[in-house]
Design an enzyme around this catalytic site. Sequence first.
Site, PDB file in Angstrom:
ATOM      1  N   LYS A 127      35.981 -76.580 -64.847  1.00 48.46           N
ATOM      2  CA  LYS A 127      35.522 -76.741 -63.429  1.00 48.46           C
ATOM      3  C   LYS A 127      33.977 -76.969 -63.292  1.00 48.46           C
ATOM      4  O   LYS A 127      33.452 -78.024 -62.695  1.00 48.46           O
ATOM      5  CB  LYS A 127      36.150 -75.566 -62.655  1.00 48.46           C
ATOM      6  CG  LYS A 127      35.651 -75.587 -61.363  1.00 48.46           C
ATOM      7  CD  LYS A 127      36.162 -74.165 -60.598  1.00 48.46           C
ATOM      8  CE  LYS A 127      35.363 -73.131 -60.834  1.00 48.46           C
ATOM      9  NZ  LYS A 127      34.211 -72.884 -60.134  1.00 48.46           N
ATOM     10  N   ASN A 128      33.553 -76.139 -63.893  1.00 47.61           N
ATOM     11  CA  ASN A 128      32.062 -75.820 -63.696  1.00 47.61           C
ATOM     12  C   ASN A 128      31.002 -76.981 -64.464  1.00 47.61           C
ATOM     13  O   ASN A 128      30.004 -77.065 -64.554  1.00 47.61           O
ATOM     14  CB  ASN A 128      31.700 -74.638 -64.334  1.00 47.61           C
ATOM     15  CG  ASN A 128      32.144 -73.452 -63.432  1.00 47.61           C
ATOM     16  OD1 ASN A 128      32.509 -73.821 -62.155  1.00 47.61           O
ATOM     17  ND2 ASN A 128      31.900 -72.381 -63.931  1.00 47.61           N
ATOM     18  N   CYS A 135      28.274 -65.607 -50.826  1.00 51.68           N
ATOM     19  CA  CYS A 135      29.985 -65.505 -50.906  1.00 51.68           C
ATOM     20  C   CYS A 135      30.122 -64.055 -51.382  1.00 51.68           C
ATOM     21  O   CYS A 135      29.306 -63.338 -51.464  1.00 51.68           O
ATOM     22  CB  CYS A 135      30.434 -66.547 -51.908  1.00 51.68           C
ATOM     23  SG  CYS A 135      29.902 -66.364 -53.692  1.00 51.68           S
ATOM     24  N   ARG A 143      23.740 -65.915 -53.302  1.00 49.22           N
ATOM     25  CA  ARG A 143      23.750 -67.064 -53.857  1.00 49.22           C
ATOM     26  C   ARG A 143      22.637 -67.723 -53.303  1.00 49.22           C
ATOM     27  O   ARG A 143      22.727 -68.900 -52.609  1.00 49.22           O
ATOM     28  CB  ARG A 143      24.982 -67.759 -53.671  1.00 49.22           C
ATOM     29  CG  ARG A 143      26.310 -66.970 -53.749  1.00 49.22           C
ATOM     30  CD  ARG A 143      26.508 -66.554 -55.281  1.00 49.22           C
ATOM     31  NE  ARG A 143      26.565 -67.612 -56.224  1.00 49.22           N
ATOM     32  CZ  ARG A 143      27.707 -68.213 -56.575  1.00 49.22           C
ATOM     33  NH1 ARG A 143      28.690 -67.882 -55.888  1.00 49.22           N
ATOM     34  NH2 ARG A 143      27.985 -69.422 -57.340  1.00 49.22           N
ATOM     35  N   ASP A 152      31.740 -64.765 -65.694  1.00 48.79           N
ATOM     36  CA  ASP A 152      32.969 -65.325 -64.868  1.00 48.79           C
ATOM     37  C   ASP A 152      34.153 -64.823 -65.797  1.00 48.79           C
ATOM     38  O   ASP A 152      35.218 -65.138 -65.194  1.00 48.79           O
ATOM     39  CB  ASP A 152      33.101 -66.934 -65.193  1.00 48.79           C
ATOM     40  CG  ASP A 152      32.005 -67.631 -64.156  1.00 48.79           C
ATOM     41  OD1 ASP A 152      31.777 -68.809 -64.425  1.00 48.79           O
ATOM     42  OD2 ASP A 152      31.514 -67.034 -63.319  1.00 48.79           O
ATOM     43  N   ARG A 182      41.495 -72.589 -56.703  1.00 49.08           N
ATOM     44  CA  ARG A 182      39.910 -73.344 -56.671  1.00 49.08           C
ATOM     45  C   ARG A 182      39.720 -73.532 -58.229  1.00 49.08           C
ATOM     46  O   ARG A 182      39.210 -74.602 -58.412  1.00 49.08           O
ATOM     47  CB  ARG A 182      39.292 -72.152 -56.104  1.00 49.08           C
ATOM     48  CG  ARG A 182      39.131 -72.339 -54.474  1.00 49.08           C
ATOM     49  CD  ARG A 182      37.830 -71.691 -53.747  1.00 49.08           C
ATOM     50  NE  ARG A 182      36.831 -72.141 -54.584  1.00 49.08           N
ATOM     51  CZ  ARG A 182      35.721 -71.559 -55.131  1.00 49.08           C
ATOM     52  NH1 ARG A 182      35.476 -70.164 -54.579  1.00 49.08           N
ATOM     53  NH2 ARG A 182      34.653 -71.950 -55.668  1.00 49.08           N
TER      54      ARG A 182
HETATM   55  C1  EPZ Z   1      27.581 -71.303 -61.730  1.00 54.36           C
HETATM   56  O1  EPZ Z   1      27.065 -71.048 -60.349  1.00 54.36           O
HETATM   57  C2  EPZ Z   1      28.930 -71.391 -61.655  1.00 54.36           C
HETATM   58  N1  EPZ Z   1      29.555 -72.269 -60.866  1.00 54.36           N
HETATM   59  C3  EPZ Z   1      29.491 -69.833 -61.607  1.00 54.36           C
HETATM   60  O2  EPZ Z   1      30.838 -69.797 -61.670  1.00 54.36           O
HETATM   61  C4  EPZ Z   1      28.616 -68.924 -62.623  1.00 54.36           C
HETATM   62  O3  EPZ Z   1      29.208 -67.666 -62.303  1.00 54.36           O
HETATM   63  C5  EPZ Z   1      27.378 -69.167 -62.737  1.00 54.36           C
HETATM   64  O4  EPZ Z   1      26.963 -70.548 -62.754  1.00 54.36           O
HETATM   65  C6  EPZ Z   1      26.613 -68.289 -63.617  1.00 54.36           C
HETATM   66  O5  EPZ Z   1      26.983 -68.540 -64.915  1.00 54.36           O
HETATM   67  C7  EPZ Z   1      29.352 -73.511 -61.000  1.00 54.36           C
HETATM   68  O6  EPZ Z   1      28.857 -74.191 -62.080  1.00 54.36           O
HETATM   69  C8  EPZ Z   1      30.035 -74.625 -59.809  1.00 54.36           C
HETATM   70  P1  EPZ Z   1      23.570 -69.666 -60.942  1.00 54.36           P
HETATM   71  P2  EPZ Z   1      25.347 -71.237 -59.895  1.00 54.36           P
HETATM   72  O7  EPZ Z   1      22.596 -70.454 -60.126  1.00 54.36           O
HETATM   73  O8  EPZ Z   1      24.889 -72.232 -60.751  1.00 54.36           O
HETATM   74  C9  EPZ Z   1      20.547 -66.274 -58.975  1.00 54.36           C
HETATM   75  C10 EPZ Z   1      33.026 -69.363 -61.188  1.00 54.36           C
HETATM   76  O9  EPZ Z   1      33.786 -68.307 -60.985  1.00 54.36           O
HETATM   77  N2  EPZ Z   1      20.003 -67.655 -58.328  1.00 54.36           N
HETATM   78  O10 EPZ Z   1      23.300 -69.751 -62.454  1.00 54.36           O
HETATM   79  O11 EPZ Z   1      25.472 -71.086 -58.631  1.00 54.36           O
HETATM   80  C11 EPZ Z   1      21.941 -66.148 -58.339  1.00 54.36           C
HETATM   81  O12 EPZ Z   1      21.794 -65.232 -57.394  1.00 54.36           O
HETATM   82  C12 EPZ Z   1      31.611 -69.492 -60.557  1.00 54.36           C
HETATM   83  O13 EPZ Z   1      33.539 -70.307 -61.729  1.00 54.36           O
HETATM   84  C13 EPZ Z   1      18.494 -67.433 -57.874  1.00 54.36           C
HETATM   85  O14 EPZ Z   1      18.072 -66.242 -57.509  1.00 54.36           O
HETATM   86  O15 EPZ Z   1      24.711 -69.682 -60.728  1.00 54.36           O
HETATM   87  C14 EPZ Z   1      22.607 -65.366 -59.605  1.00 54.36           C
HETATM   88  O16 EPZ Z   1      22.314 -64.041 -59.441  1.00 54.36           O
HETATM   89  C15 EPZ Z   1      31.319 -68.163 -59.793  1.00 54.36           C
HETATM   90  N3  EPZ Z   1      17.917 -68.464 -57.214  1.00 54.36           N
HETATM   91  C16 EPZ Z   1      21.986 -65.967 -60.857  1.00 54.36           C
HETATM   92  O17 EPZ Z   1      20.866 -66.866 -60.439  1.00 54.36           O
HETATM   93  C17 EPZ Z   1      18.455 -69.747 -57.096  1.00 54.36           C
HETATM   94  O18 EPZ Z   1      17.913 -70.904 -56.801  1.00 54.36           O
HETATM   95  C18 EPZ Z   1      23.020 -67.128 -61.542  1.00 54.36           C
HETATM   96  O19 EPZ Z   1      23.405 -68.001 -60.679  1.00 54.36           O
HETATM   97  C19 EPZ Z   1      19.796 -70.017 -57.987  1.00 54.36           C
HETATM   98  C20 EPZ Z   1      20.411 -68.924 -58.539  1.00 54.36           C
END
Ligand code: EPZ
Length: 420
Positions: A22-23, A115, A120, A306, A398
């Site tokens: 998915k990701n 969420c 996020r 995850d 999802r």
């Molecule tokens: C991706 O989300 C995945 N989703 C998530 O999977 C996964 O948990 C996550 O990466 C971490 O591995 C998809 O790829 C669609 P991040 P993403 O930006 O990219 C902080 C699932 O269950 N952050 O890597 O949105 C954020 O708050 C989902 O399949 C900032 O501070 O995650 C978090 O604490 C859930 N500022 C950390 O970084 C930003 O601009 C990691 O977030 C962006 C993120």
Amino acid sequence: MDSFLIKGGVPLHGEVTISGAKNAVLPIMAATLLTPEPCVIRRVPNLSDVHFMAQILEWLGAKVKFEGDTVRVEARKIRGQGDYDLVRKMRGSICILGPLLGRLRKARVSLPGGCVIGARPINLHLKGVEALGAKIRIEAGYVEATARRLAGSAMFLGGRAGSTVLGTANVMMAAALAEGITVIESAACEPEVVDLANFLNAMGARVAGAGSPTVTITGVKQLHGAEHEVIPDRIEAATFAIAAGATNGEVTLKGARADQMHAVIDKLNEAGVRVERRGANLLVRRDGRLKPADVTTLPYAGFPTDVQAQMMALMTLTPGISIITERIFESRFMHVSELARLGADIEIEGPSAIVKGGKPLSGAPVMASDLRASAALVVAGLAAKGTTQVNRVYHIDRGYENIDGKLRQLGARIQRIEES
Ligand code: EPZ
């Protein structure tokens, strides 16, 4: 809203085919916006998130056609605004920002909002595209990005919890059509980022270093159509491995990539669930009694956030004390209270959950709250005595393709109750 009725206590046996990730497929579908030529993506999982992304692409003007597990996207002419409600409903759709900027030099995307697992934020996404020359305006719940020209530059994308997966994806996609060279320091190293880079390069982009913390993108004038097969879903594979361990079964995960699952395999072996390569598959079975294991979630190649909830479900069955620490999201323990309804003994101490495992779980009605928490409740229900009803399984649909059908194939007594 559908729910699952699970009669626990049946060891899972047999083999299950792991679907496309998915990701990986979500950013790859977004990347098709970078070219007016047709793209073909294979091993696309049949998930509601994938269909959401298809709706967003169509809203932007692309033609999207599904043929089995293949999707064909042709974004001949597109507009730069994502549908407010659609983008808000699925956080992952923020990854249309980069391709719209790259192709049109403008993008208007609804702020994804938080969420249940955390705030996020997208500050790192915006930092990255601003470094390329985009001007950002936030108004009425939208983020508007415009750029007279996109010029490659060096940037640091590290945040408080490591890097950002979709932030790295957004910058890679915008930089692919920028002028000059972009260097991303503290890029996300997840396999899904590598898969996106491989797709971009198949389209004629020049991305180097994906999978390492330093990614270099040399901008090109335009990109052409490409074909690509998505990598298997390492999180789905981990979920089924844990379900096999939790039910004391023996399961073959067809197509699972051990090279993308080292942290999970290592931790499962420590916990008494043996995971072994068998050609292009993984064989999972219990190796004696379950043993307590401490887990801390980290950016890749560390233990994936995850898989945290599913691992906690396994630890509730394990005699002894296991400490599970969540370092990526600030509130990813929604599953704790629901696992407690099944009899689990878990105490939250800040970023850690202290699991006092070993007491058998007993079935009860529980509520799914987010994608991976729901998976943890299904794992626990499969191992619990009696019947567990998991409500609001739209969360699980999802991110898991036909999970109830796949589990039934492995002998689980699980049925979907469709509520009109
Ligand atoms: C991706 O989300 C995945 N989703 C998530 O999977 C996964 O948990 C996550 O990466 C971490 O591995 C998809 O790829 C669609 P991040 P993403 O930006 O990219 C902080 C699932 O269950 N952050 O890597 O949105 C954020 O708050 C989902 O399949 C900032 O501070 O995650 C978090 O604490 C859930 N500022 C950390 O970084 C930003 O601009 C990691 O977030 C962006 C993120």
